[in-house]
Design a protein around this motif. Sequence first.
Motif, mmCIF file in Angstrom:
data_model
loop_
_atom_site.group_PDB
_atom_site.id
_atom_site.type_symbol
_atom_site.label_atom_id
_atom_site.label_comp_id
_atom_site.label_asym_id
_atom_site.label_seq_id
_atom_site.Cartn_x
_atom_site.Cartn_y
_atom_site.Cartn_z
ATOM 1 N N ASP A 111 -42.576 24.859 -69.350
ATOM 2 C CA ASP A 111 -43.214 23.687 -69.737
ATOM 3 C C ASP A 111 -43.299 22.650 -68.729
ATOM 4 O OD1 ASP A 111 -43.196 24.216 -72.429
ATOM 5 O OD2 ASP A 111 -41.092 23.537 -73.008
ATOM 6 N N SER A 113 -43.378 18.465 -67.325
ATOM 7 C CA SER A 113 -43.115 17.069 -67.318
ATOM 8 C C SER A 113 -44.686 16.332 -67.267
ATOM 9 C CB SER A 113 -42.465 16.505 -66.129
ATOM 10 O OG SER A 113 -43.024 16.387 -65.139
ATOM 11 N N ASN A 114 -44.570 15.142 -67.619
ATOM 12 C CA ASN A 114 -45.678 14.307 -67.422
ATOM 13 C C ASN A 114 -45.929 14.386 -65.630
ATOM 14 O OD1 ASN A 114 -45.994 13.608 -69.922
ATOM 15 N ND2 ASN A 114 -44.849 11.674 -69.647
ATOM 16 N N TYR A 116 -46.541 13.475 -61.648
ATOM 17 C CA TYR A 116 -46.191 12.636 -60.514
ATOM 18 C C TYR A 116 -46.991 12.384 -59.367
ATOM 19 C CZ TYR A 116 -44.477 17.159 -58.508
ATOM 20 O OH TYR A 116 -44.388 18.489 -58.025
ATOM 21 N N GLY A 218 -46.990 18.335 -62.292
ATOM 22 C CA GLY A 218 -45.624 17.577 -62.901
ATOM 23 C C GLY A 218 -44.708 18.585 -62.558
ATOM 24 N N ASP A 226 -36.142 21.130 -73.531
ATOM 25 C CA ASP A 226 -37.077 19.844 -74.106
ATOM 26 C C ASP A 226 -35.998 18.642 -73.792
ATOM 27 O OD1 ASP A 226 -38.488 21.684 -75.402
ATOM 28 O OD2 ASP A 226 -37.917 21.132 -77.421
ATOM 29 N N ARG A 229 -36.764 18.338 -69.813
ATOM 30 C CA ARG A 229 -37.987 17.559 -69.860
ATOM 31 C C ARG A 229 -38.273 16.208 -70.256
ATOM 32 N NH1 ARG A 229 -41.220 19.781 -74.374
ATOM 33 N NH2 ARG A 229 -40.402 18.121 -75.237
ATOM 34 N N ASP A 230 -37.695 15.717 -71.296
ATOM 35 C CA ASP A 230 -37.770 14.256 -71.647
ATOM 36 C C ASP A 230 -37.045 13.495 -70.732
ATOM 37 O OD1 ASP A 230 -39.091 15.079 -74.069
ATOM 38 O OD2 ASP A 230 -37.222 15.239 -75.558
ATOM 39 N N TYR A 231 -35.798 13.841 -70.111
ATOM 40 C CA TYR A 231 -35.266 13.038 -69.302
ATOM 41 C C TYR A 231 -36.172 13.049 -68.229
ATOM 42 C CZ TYR A 231 -32.301 11.996 -65.210
ATOM 43 O OH TYR A 231 -31.727 11.459 -64.269
ATOM 44 N N LEU A 232 -36.919 14.113 -67.537
ATOM 45 C CA LEU A 232 -37.841 13.903 -66.436
ATOM 46 C C LEU A 232 -38.890 12.751 -66.794
ATOM 47 C CD1 LEU A 232 -37.923 17.676 -65.278
ATOM 48 C CD2 LEU A 232 -36.939 15.901 -64.036
ATOM 49 N N ASN A 233 -39.403 12.838 -67.749
ATOM 50 C CA ASN A 233 -40.509 11.725 -68.134
ATOM 51 C C ASN A 233 -40.013 10.616 -68.405
ATOM 52 O OD1 ASN A 233 -42.450 14.046 -68.615
ATOM 53 N ND2 ASN A 233 -42.080 14.193 -70.749
#
Length: 273
Positions: A111, A113-114, A116, A218, A226, A229-233
């Motif tokens: 997966d 992340s968004n 960078y 990313g 998940d 990943r959400d934390y990284l976003n």
Amino acid sequence: MKFLCISAAASAMLLTTISAASADQLDTIKSAGKIVCGLTVVQPFAYNDSKTREMVGFEVDLCKILAGDLKVKMEYKVVSADTRVPELVQGRVDVLDALMSYTKERAKIIDFSNEYIEDGFYFIVHKDSSITKVEELSDKRISVAKGSLYQVAAERKFPDADVIAFDDGPLAFLAMQQGKVDATVQRSAAAVGLQLRSATGSPEIRLLDPPLLVQGSGFGVRKGEDRFRDYLNGFLDRLESSGQAQQLWDKWLGKDSDYKLTRNYKVGKPLTE
């Protein structure tokens, strides 16, 4: 009574199993007190400083900032373009911070992340080359890095061209400098860096517009993580809103660097192929 003792032991084991299964990557990182970032050596993103002999660069600093946000120590492991995904999947690194461009094929395995970082991959020629347009390369010799995303893109764009794959980007760049090919394909930031480090008297370069493709990179995380990943976003959103994203860009790629590149994207933007 013996039956009850066995049941109690079994229950305890079951609870331990359930607890272990529910622990995710974010919890594991915080519990360990460290995060291990997988880095690929590409200047100025991650490379060994010849003076300090330490790993430095845009992605090294990004990992340090991430570790600070998590309140853990930062460690890194150098991974190659070919091994970075297996290193993540097999748990040898916690996250990939290694210029991972999104593709549908990669997204089946890990997966993302968004983004960078965002950069264009350009066809590059000698500054004094007679080639002035991308279309003029349709039947020429073009060097690329073996197994790269842009090798496939170049072959699709120009099926009649002689697309020659080298082991890495610097070797493909050198082939262009030495006149062994008519053009090379490189990430713009990497190309500028290679030119800056070229020997005195090396031919200057010119990037042909438009870029072959523009790709964002990313963090790479294991499938099913998940929450991480959400934390990284969220971390990337904070990086942009706080101004740290621009400071990081300026230091390594922008006005405070030798590259003097302009940032035309927003950190935290969703990744697409």
